[in-house]
Design an enzyme around this catalytic site. Structure first.
Site, PDB file in Angstrom:
ATOM      1  N   LEU A 183      -5.317  -0.324   4.532  1.00 27.56           N
ATOM      2  CA  LEU A 183      -5.740   0.133   5.853  1.00 27.56           C
ATOM      3  C   LEU A 183      -4.660   1.004   6.493  1.00 27.56           C
ATOM      4  O   LEU A 183      -3.475   0.659   6.479  1.00 27.56           O
ATOM      5  CB  LEU A 183      -6.037  -1.060   6.756  1.00 27.56           C
ATOM      6  CG  LEU A 183      -7.126  -2.026   6.271  1.00 27.56           C
ATOM      7  CD1 LEU A 183      -7.364  -3.111   7.314  1.00 27.56           C
ATOM      8  CD2 LEU A 183      -8.418  -1.283   5.953  1.00 27.56           C
ATOM      9  N   GLY A 223      -3.395  -9.013   0.212  1.00 24.39           N
ATOM     10  CA  GLY A 223      -2.231  -9.377   1.006  1.00 24.39           C
ATOM     11  C   GLY A 223      -2.053  -8.409   2.152  1.00 24.39           C
ATOM     12  O   GLY A 223      -2.311  -7.208   2.015  1.00 24.39           O
ATOM     13  N   GLY A 224      -1.615  -8.895   3.327  1.00 23.18           N
ATOM     14  CA  GLY A 224      -1.396  -8.015   4.462  1.00 23.18           C
ATOM     15  C   GLY A 224      -2.669  -7.280   4.834  1.00 23.18           C
ATOM     16  O   GLY A 224      -3.684  -7.879   5.159  1.00 23.18           O
ATOM     17  N   ASP A 225      -2.597  -5.943   4.786  1.00 22.10           N
ATOM     18  CA  ASP A 225      -3.775  -5.132   5.113  1.00 22.10           C
ATOM     19  C   ASP A 225      -4.334  -4.455   3.869  1.00 22.10           C
ATOM     20  O   ASP A 225      -4.909  -3.369   3.943  1.00 22.10           O
ATOM     21  CB  ASP A 225      -3.423  -4.086   6.175  1.00 22.10           C
ATOM     22  CG  ASP A 225      -2.310  -3.142   5.749  1.00 22.10           C
ATOM     23  OD1 ASP A 225      -1.716  -3.375   4.668  1.00 22.10           O
ATOM     24  OD2 ASP A 225      -2.032  -2.172   6.481  1.00 22.10           O
ATOM     25  N   GLU A 226      -4.171  -5.109   2.726  1.00 19.26           N
ATOM     26  CA  GLU A 226      -4.676  -4.563   1.463  1.00 19.26           C
ATOM     27  C   GLU A 226      -5.820  -5.417   0.921  1.00 19.26           C
ATOM     28  O   GLU A 226      -5.768  -6.656   0.973  1.00 19.26           O
ATOM     29  CB  GLU A 226      -3.559  -4.496   0.415  1.00 19.26           C
ATOM     30  CG  GLU A 226      -2.530  -3.408   0.677  1.00 19.26           C
ATOM     31  CD  GLU A 226      -1.541  -3.277  -0.468  1.00 19.26           C
ATOM     32  OE1 GLU A 226      -1.156  -2.143  -0.796  1.00 19.26           O
ATOM     33  OE2 GLU A 226      -1.151  -4.318  -1.029  1.00 19.26           O
TER      34      GLU A 226
END
Length: 297
Positions: A183, A223-226
């Protein structure tokens, strides 16, 4: 000890009656019309009735639908002359409608000198607590399994499940397309509007991705924005990625505002000789190439 065959019939009958009546095991005797001719205290308590008033009644008359299940087992004994053991009946007794019960029913023929059944011995074991405990344990196991394989924010598959699915595909010589989604602008949403807004963005994007694929495809939070999508090989993955970019860019309502993020998507097509880590690395590199070109795929 005198053999039972030498005992007078009245004594045998009396002893049997005492044993059945005083037994802590819910026990009763039915005639061939499936009417109770004897109900001990334990069975009366289980039924929720006075044992004295149960005499002459059928299980259906006493228990409703639950009694019908008991009669089905006993009727089979009348027809075959063989015992019906270990059958579980489930329902809400009409005498105690506060909750569902689970009973194990054993129905045995009572015969004279190997003749046809003259009566039926009914033994009922209350396994409600055990059944509920097993259900609770199974629910806990399912919950733990779900937590171990899913992301708590989005409900998507997590990295662990993603790696398992990719290994399954590659081991079976199935070569899916892998899309790595990163993102753009997500950090700004978190910094300006807070983590609750960020979580809402992640959950909304997750729903959009989930609804864009077929049931046999996989969407995972990497993970995170992935995010990573594992999709069938007979799809134009790059054209699909372009549609996802537009889908992700649609505004997301939050606290009276409209939040928006973009996406950079890299595509890698699996092939013979690929490893899971190698395939993900290629998708990751492709995503960074797209991000560097600022095309958003």
């Amino acid at each position: 000890m005198t053999p039972s065959s030498d005992l007078p019939p009245w004594l045998i009958s009396g002893v049997a009656d005492i044993v059945l009546t005083s037994s802590p095991t819910p026990t009763g005797v039915l005639n061939l019309e499936l009417r109770h001719v004897m109900v001990n205290q334990a069975l009366g308590k289980l039924y929720g009735v006075d044992p004295r008033t149960a005499t002459g009644s059928t299980p259906v008359q006493l228990l409703g639908h639950l009694g019908g299940q008991i009669e089905q087992r006993c009727r089979a004994v009348v027809g075959t002359g063989r015992a019906e053991l270990g059958h579980v009946v489930t329902g809400v007794p009409s005498t105690a409608p506060e909750g569902e019960v689970h009973w194990q029913v054993d129905c045995l023929p009572v015969s004279h000198e190997n003749g046809p059944p003259g009566a039926l011995l009914l033994v009922v074991t209350d396994i409600t607590a055990r059944t509920r405990a097993m259900r609770s344990l199974n629910e806990q196991r399912r919950s733990l399994a779900y937590q171990a394989s899913h992301d708590p924010v989005t409900g998507l598959a997590n990295r662990f499940q993603l790696l398992e699915v990719l290994q399954y595909h590659l081991s079976g010589q199935s070569f899916p397309n892998v899309l790595m989604v990163d993102l753009d602008g997500f950090k700004e949403v978190n910094d300006v509007h807070g983590h609750a807004a960020g979580d809402q963005v992640l959950a909304t994007i997750a729903d959009r991705l989930r609804n864009s694929v077929r049931t046999e495809d996989l969407v995972a939070r990497y993970g995170g924005d992935e995010f990573v999508l594992v999709i069938r090989p007979n799809v134009d993955a790059r054209a699909f990625a372009e549609r996802l970019v537009d889908l992700i860019a649609e505004p997301i309502p939050w606290a009276g505002k409209q939040l928006s993020v973009g996406a950079s998507i890299g595509v890698a097509e699996a092939g013979p000789g690929d490893s899971v880590s190698g395939l993900l690395h290629r998708a990751d590199e492709a995503m960074y190439e797209v991000k560097a070109d600022r095309k958003g795929t």
